[in-house]
Write an enzyme that holds these catalytic residues in place. Sequence first.
Site, short mmCIF file in Angstrom:
data_model
loop_
_atom_site.label_atom_id
_atom_site.label_comp_id
_atom_site.label_asym_id
_atom_site.label_seq_id
_atom_site.Cartn_x
_atom_site.Cartn_y
_atom_site.Cartn_z
N TYR A 1 0.83 -1.21 0.00
CA TYR A 1 0.00 0.00 0.00
C TYR A 1 0.86 1.25 0.00
O TYR A 1 1.82 1.39 0.78
CB TYR A 1 -0.93 0.04 1.23
CG TYR A 1 -1.75 1.32 1.28
CD1 TYR A 1 -2.77 1.54 0.35
CD2 TYR A 1 -1.47 2.32 2.20
CE1 TYR A 1 -3.50 2.71 0.36
CE2 TYR A 1 -2.19 3.51 2.22
CZ TYR A 1 -3.20 3.69 1.29
OH TYR A 1 -3.91 4.86 1.31
N GLY B 1 -6.79 4.81 -0.67
CA GLY B 1 -8.14 4.85 -0.12
C GLY B 1 -8.95 3.68 -0.62
O GLY B 1 -8.54 2.51 -0.55
#
Length: 513
Positions: free
Chosen positions: A54, A61
């Site tokens: 990530y 998001g």
Amino acid sequence: MHTVVVGTSGTTAEDVIAVARGNARVELSGEAVAALGRAREIVEALAAKPEPVYGVSTGFGALASRHISPELRAQLQRNIVRSHAAGMGPRVEREVVRALMFLRLKTVASGHTGVRPSVAQTMADVLNAGITPVVHEYGSLGCSGDLAPLSHCALALMGEGDAEGPDGTVRPAGELLAEAGIAPVELREKEGLALLNGTDGMLGMLVMALADLGKLYTSADITAALTLEALLGTEKVLQPELHAIRPHPGQGASAANMAAVLKGSGLTGHFQEESAPRVQDAYSVRCAPQVAGAGRDTMAHAALVASRELAAAVDNPVVLPDGRVESNGNFHGAPVAYVLDFLAIAAADLGSIAERRTDRLLDKNRSHGLPPFLADDAGVDSGLMIAQYTQAALVSEMKRLAVPASADSIPSSAMQEDHVSMGWSAARKLRTAVDNLTRIVAIELYAATRAIELRHGLTPAPASRAAIAAARAAGVEGPGPDRFLAPDLAAADAFVRSGALVDAVEAVTGPLA
């Protein structure tokens, strides 16, 4: 020029104010540069692996499930900055933007973000060049940090968007960077995300509000003492042994401040005379240390929270010392948002009690011998009647501003970010509250000094005389027929805001709390 060195272990409130308000230069320590390099090596090693990480090789998001191929990652980082720079409304003050930029650099320099040393150096260069990105009032939900405000700053690092130059003129950021000899950054893996994922705006505003409120609470203790004196009240309620049996530190400090101001007064202690019989002073006078003291203790708690945040590295994901890159929720603004709201509540109550004291000074039925509205020729003159209206209007707005922003939450990012802090909003309204409280205290000062001068034949305390003399020298006029009042009130506001009231009193009393 004063220089602030940014290391790996955070910063101080004093350094934030030096950069935000004093234009101090910023340098990266050798330790910080080394830590930046080590963390960047970890990020680049992860970026080379096929597994998605990530912020390094994924979207953001609600779009975090998409794996981004290497040839698109630079575009991804540029795009997150461009798309998140979505603020609207009036420009945010220069000092707020500088604090925000400096605090983001503080986190970047910790070595927990994976940003290259060259990017951190560009952040410092932009601050030192006096280039201030245009940041707008609306756009932050306080989670994931102050996204839109920080994105506008990151956009300027890329040479895009608008910024204010050292001469105060707003121009394209690329032009300003070129004139300062600063090359725009070309963002790589994780860097765009790292530049915009923090609570730096709300923290900067908290730090500056605490500095302003610290001076303002001392000013309010002084004006409360002046009002007590003008109302011929008793200073016996300020005795330290009374406050020792309810040992709140702030209460004791405020009582000691008031007692120091009133030392040697010839006006206090007249409340039992036949001309003005009283058993006790009104709450707004007698309980001044309790109310101001509770606000002082609230500030102490807020300062503790700020000190922890100033030592923190707020980002998501973060690079840990053992080489892991982990997602987390440290960007949530709740700790800062709560204390910003607490301070707005305390400020509103301090403004409210100050207004009640002012009203008492103006009411002939409660002022113990003072003329109505402190007018020169009541009826022909209105005196300070409408000054109290202005003060009341300010207090009313203070009460509205005391409604907590942090009790609200609006889900965002397709319900991925389903609970937010609204800390930026809490900070913005606190700035307005601090401004209004300054005006409220200034109006009490204006009324109390006039009332003391109307007590003919009685001698004020030496500290009171010093405050009155300094106010008059600063253009805060004394008793007399009606005149254009707004300039007098503006002079009183400037006198309090500058710290000159505290300086004048401390020249007699010594340092106050």
